[in-house]
Scaffold this motif. Structure first.
Motif, PDB file in Angstrom:
ATOM      1  N   MET A   1     -53.130  60.329 -51.414  1.00  0.00           N
ATOM      2  CA  MET A   1     -53.015  59.922 -52.817  1.00  0.00           C
ATOM      3  C   MET A   1     -54.167  59.022 -53.266  1.00  0.00           C
ATOM      4  O   MET A   1     -54.109  58.445 -54.354  1.00  0.00           O
ATOM      5  N   ASN A   2     -55.182  58.875 -52.411  1.00  0.00           N
ATOM      6  CA  ASN A   2     -56.305  57.981 -52.717  1.00  0.00           C
ATOM      7  C   ASN A   2     -55.828  56.535 -52.883  1.00  0.00           C
ATOM      8  O   ASN A   2     -56.283  55.807 -53.766  1.00  0.00           O
ATOM      9  N   ILE A   3     -54.890  56.154 -52.021  1.00  0.00           N
ATOM     10  CA  ILE A   3     -54.413  54.770 -51.951  1.00  0.00           C
ATOM     11  C   ILE A   3     -54.885  54.191 -50.634  1.00  0.00           C
ATOM     12  O   ILE A   3     -54.689  54.801 -49.573  1.00  0.00           O
ATOM     13  N   ARG A   4     -55.537  53.014 -50.688  1.00  0.00           N
ATOM     14  CA  ARG A   4     -55.978  52.371 -49.459  1.00  0.00           C
ATOM     15  C   ARG A   4     -54.760  51.850 -48.702  1.00  0.00           C
ATOM     16  O   ARG A   4     -53.806  51.371 -49.321  1.00  0.00           O
ATOM     17  N   TYR A   5     -54.811  51.928 -47.371  1.00  0.00           N
ATOM     18  CA  TYR A   5     -53.629  51.608 -46.568  1.00  0.00           C
ATOM     19  C   TYR A   5     -53.924  50.527 -45.541  1.00  0.00           C
ATOM     20  O   TYR A   5     -54.950  50.562 -44.847  1.00  0.00           O
ATOM     21  N   LEU A   6     -53.014  49.559 -45.427  1.00  0.00           N
ATOM     22  CA  LEU A   6     -53.037  48.540 -44.387  1.00  0.00           C
ATOM     23  C   LEU A   6     -51.629  48.417 -43.827  1.00  0.00           C
ATOM     24  O   LEU A   6     -50.656  48.688 -44.523  1.00  0.00           O
ATOM     25  N   ASP A   7     -51.519  48.025 -42.568  1.00  0.00           N
ATOM     26  CA  ASP A   7     -50.187  47.711 -42.059  1.00  0.00           C
ATOM     27  C   ASP A   7     -50.224  46.416 -41.255  1.00  0.00           C
ATOM     28  O   ASP A   7     -51.285  45.939 -40.848  1.00  0.00           O
ATOM     29  N   TYR A   8     -49.060  45.868 -41.071  1.00  0.00           N
ATOM     30  CA  TYR A   8     -48.897  44.614 -40.343  1.00  0.00           C
ATOM     31  C   TYR A   8     -47.688  44.775 -39.436  1.00  0.00           C
ATOM     32  O   TYR A   8     -46.568  44.973 -39.919  1.00  0.00           O
ATOM     33  N   LYS A   9     -47.929  44.744 -38.118  1.00  0.00           N
ATOM     34  CA  LYS A   9     -46.848  44.888 -37.155  1.00  0.00           C
ATOM     35  C   LYS A   9     -46.338  43.504 -36.774  1.00  0.00           C
ATOM     36  O   LYS A   9     -47.092  42.680 -36.244  1.00  0.00           O
ATOM     37  N   ILE A  10     -45.083  43.259 -37.046  1.00  0.00           N
ATOM     38  CA  ILE A  10     -44.542  41.932 -36.781  1.00  0.00           C
ATOM     39  C   ILE A  10     -44.368  41.719 -35.278  1.00  0.00           C
ATOM     40  O   ILE A  10     -44.236  42.666 -34.502  1.00  0.00           O
ATOM     41  N   ARG A  11     -44.356  40.470 -34.877  1.00  0.00           N
ATOM     42  CA  ARG A  11     -44.031  40.108 -33.508  1.00  0.00           C
ATOM     43  C   ARG A  11     -42.523  39.897 -33.391  1.00  0.00           C
ATOM     44  O   ARG A  11     -41.826  39.741 -34.394  1.00  0.00           O
ATOM     45  N   VAL A  12     -42.057  39.871 -32.161  1.00  0.00           N
ATOM     46  CA  VAL A  12     -40.633  39.662 -31.930  1.00  0.00           C
ATOM     47  C   VAL A  12     -40.159  38.376 -32.602  1.00  0.00           C
ATOM     48  O   VAL A  12     -39.053  38.319 -33.178  1.00  0.00           O
ATOM     49  N   GLU A  13     -41.006  37.360 -32.582  1.00  0.00           N
ATOM     50  CA  GLU A  13     -40.632  36.067 -33.160  1.00  0.00           C
ATOM     51  C   GLU A  13     -40.416  36.136 -34.671  1.00  0.00           C
ATOM     52  O   GLU A  13     -39.777  35.243 -35.247  1.00  0.00           O
ATOM     53  N   GLU A  14     -40.940  37.174 -35.321  1.00  0.00           N
ATOM     54  CA  GLU A  14     -40.793  37.314 -36.763  1.00  0.00           C
ATOM     55  C   GLU A  14     -39.576  38.147 -37.140  1.00  0.00           C
ATOM     56  O   GLU A  14     -39.296  38.342 -38.329  1.00  0.00           O
ATOM     57  N   SER A  15     -38.860  38.657 -36.148  1.00  0.00           N
ATOM     58  CA  SER A  15     -37.660  39.453 -36.396  1.00  0.00           C
ATOM     59  C   SER A  15     -36.415  38.587 -36.270  1.00  0.00           C
ATOM     60  O   SER A  15     -36.304  37.768 -35.349  1.00  0.00           O
ATOM     61  N   THR A  16     -35.479  38.800 -37.172  1.00  0.00           N
ATOM     62  CA  THR A  16     -34.223  38.045 -37.091  1.00  0.00           C
ATOM     63  C   THR A  16     -33.347  38.504 -35.935  1.00  0.00           C
ATOM     64  O   THR A  16     -32.325  37.876 -35.653  1.00  0.00           O
TER      65      THR A  16
END
Length: 527
Positions: free
Chosen positions: A456-471
């Motif tokens: 779709m001509n959308i730039r993409y980034l992702d961020y993988k959380i660490r275990v410490e960031e999960s409830t």
């Protein structure tokens, strides 16, 4: 008459569909070998998200310099009554779906080349045929053999002639001569008109229709009660239609592809026609058809046409995508269609620099049922310090209103889930930031959002959380297998994965660790 002389289609002793080449006795098998592990009622899962968001849409905007009148500086509360229709969609859709196949294997994607053509001597779409309306009786029309195509993700039949639709028996009758019927290798085809073939859970919620050749003098042939002068497309609003992602991937995009060549001169016949779904997407259906859609199930009247397509055409196994290499359309065309239909103003995201003082707008997709941000305030404060104007919004049934909000933004971020489907409304060269929770769902994140975003001509980034960031760290001991090795949970099947990682997990972002991701988004907007 129906097939080239060297081809024969029949059912073998194994009850599977076989395509025979009589010239050299070679055997081709047209079959589907999909082991689906999808789930119908998944509150936000990108595997098969059945997410119905029912809370009010709240927007916090600190600046309105983009000029969109619908986005104001003060908090906006959208009438919560609209969200109730989504709840109805979910309940109706769930009632129609079969029990999910709980397998340890993820869903396999069908190769789009796995295709069989039946009587397909002409792949062009049918043209509209105009004839005099009549209140009853039969029609005199030249009958052409149905062109039935069996592809990786969808089956469909393109038909011309004297066509009669019996919604009470879920049958499409094609009036044919006895000679033609005797000469035909096949006289009936079964079609589930929903473009997610191979997914057992989804297709279990799709009504099966029969396309049948019948002699004009047959006692089973119904008489027309309503004749129509335009072609028709019959499709299902069942399957996973209660989920926003699948509404687009399995229905709206294939419907656009199938109906666009008619330029509005086509009528939609909807099976599994959920009232709330039809209402939710009425704007798009009106943009594709000048005629009111007909919920065709259980009808006592017989609707007759000269030309129709049973099923939706989906020529790619990729999600939320159109392959321009085998189509006159692309996702660029589809997104232009969305902008036109919903009167979206912005085609291109802001470009920072060149003396412009406008600040980019960031929308944070809010969730409440699962995979929600627990520290939205911290995220907003950090984003503002970087120079963003920030909008926090949760989707509801008002697609048009939410589309305008998304289109006004340059960056969209959210935890993996169906709400990210709204990227279809972003302007080109905007940035999507997908926050990926723990649980081994990276491949789902890539398939459902990363790859479609690039198309779709959308730039993409992702961020993988660490275990410490999960409830989940508050629900399980630190050495528990849920936190230590998600692959062990996957071995227990999709139901276990969904119930833990997608339904019980929220996210507390480490804003200092996440900050470079938003800095990168700003850098992309400079390019």
């Amino acid at each position: 008459m129906f097939l080239a002389v060297n081809l024969r289609l029949s059912t073998g002793e194994d009850e599977k569909l076989h395509l025979f080449d009589d010239t050299d006795s070679s055997l081709q098998i047209a079959k589907e070998t999909i082991n689906s592990t999808s789930i119908v009622n998944d509150t936000g899962s990108s595997h098969e998200e059945a997410e119905i968001m029912s809370s009010a849409l709240t927007v916090n905007d600190t600046d309105s310099s983009h000029g969109e009148s619908e986005i104001r500086d003060t908090e906006i509360i959208v009438n919560n009554a609209t969200s109730r229709s989504q709840e109805v969609v979910f309940k109706e859709s769930l009632a129609q779906n079969m029990e999910t196949n709980d397998s340890t294997n993820p869903p396999q994607f069908v190769n789009e080349k796995d295709t069989s053509m039946v009587n397909n001597t002409n792949s062009s779409l049918p043209e509209a045929t105009v004839f005099e309306d009549a209140s009853a009786g039969t029609k005199n029309s030249t009958v052409e053999p149905p062109l039935c195509t069996f592809m990786g993700r969808s089956d469909f039949c393109e038909i011309k002639g004297d066509i009669r639709i019996d919604g009470n028996s879920y049958t499409v009758f094609i009036v044919s001569s006895e000679i033609d019927i005797l000469a035909a290798e096949n006289t009936s085809w079964c079609i589930r008109p929903y473009a997610r073939k191979g997914d057992q859970a989804a297709m279990g919620g799709v009504r099966e229709w029969t396309v049948k050749l019948v002699a004009g003098a047959s006692h089973i042939l119904p008489q027309c009660t309503q004749n129509h002068s335009v072609p028709a497309i019959l499709f299902s609003a069942g399957g996973y239609s209660g989920n926003h992602f699948h509404s687009f991937a399995d229905i709206i995009v294939p419907l656009f592809f199938t109906s666009r060549p008619y330029n509005g001169d086509v009528q939609f016949l909807i099976t599994n026609g959920l009232t709330a779904w039809i209402s939710k997407f009425k704007t798009l259906m009106k943009a594709l058809s000048r005629y009111p859609p007909i919920s065709i199930d259980y009808r006592q009247d017989i609707h007759c046409y000269d030309s129709m397509t049973v099923g939706l055409i989906r020529r790619t196994s990729k999600e939320l995508s159109i392959d321009p290499s085998n189509s006159p359309y692309s996702m660029k065309d589809f997104r232009q269609f969305l902008r036109s239909s919903y009167s979206l103003k912005r085609t291109m995201a802001i470009k920072i620099g060149n003396g412009s003082r406008k600040r980019p707008r960031l929308v944070i997709i809010s969730r409440k049922r699962s995979r929600a941000f627990t520290n939205v305030g911290e995220i907003v404060s950090m984003a503002k310090r970087l120079g963003f104007r920030v909008v926090v919004a949760e989707p509801d049934a008002d697609v048009s209103g939410f589309a305008k909000i998304i289109n006004s933004c340059d960056v969209m971020m959210g935890v993996h889930g169906a709400g990210l489907t709204n990227m279809v409304f972003l302007p080109e060269k905007a940035v999507l930031v997908q926050v990926i929770p723990i649980g081994g769902t990276e491949w789902l994140s890539k398939t459902y959002f990363e790859e479609p975003a690039k198309d779709m001509n959308i730039r993409y980034l992702d961020y993988k959380i660490r275990v410490e960031e999960s409830t989940l760290i508050h629900q399980y001991p630190h050495d528990h297998v849920v936190l230590r090795d998600p692959s062990e949970i996957w071995k227990q099947g999709w139901s276990a994965v969904q119930s833990i990682y997608l339904s019980k997990q929220n996210v507390t972002l480490d804003v200092n660790r996440f900050r470079p991701t938003l800095v990168k988004a700003l850098e992309l907007l400079h390019q």
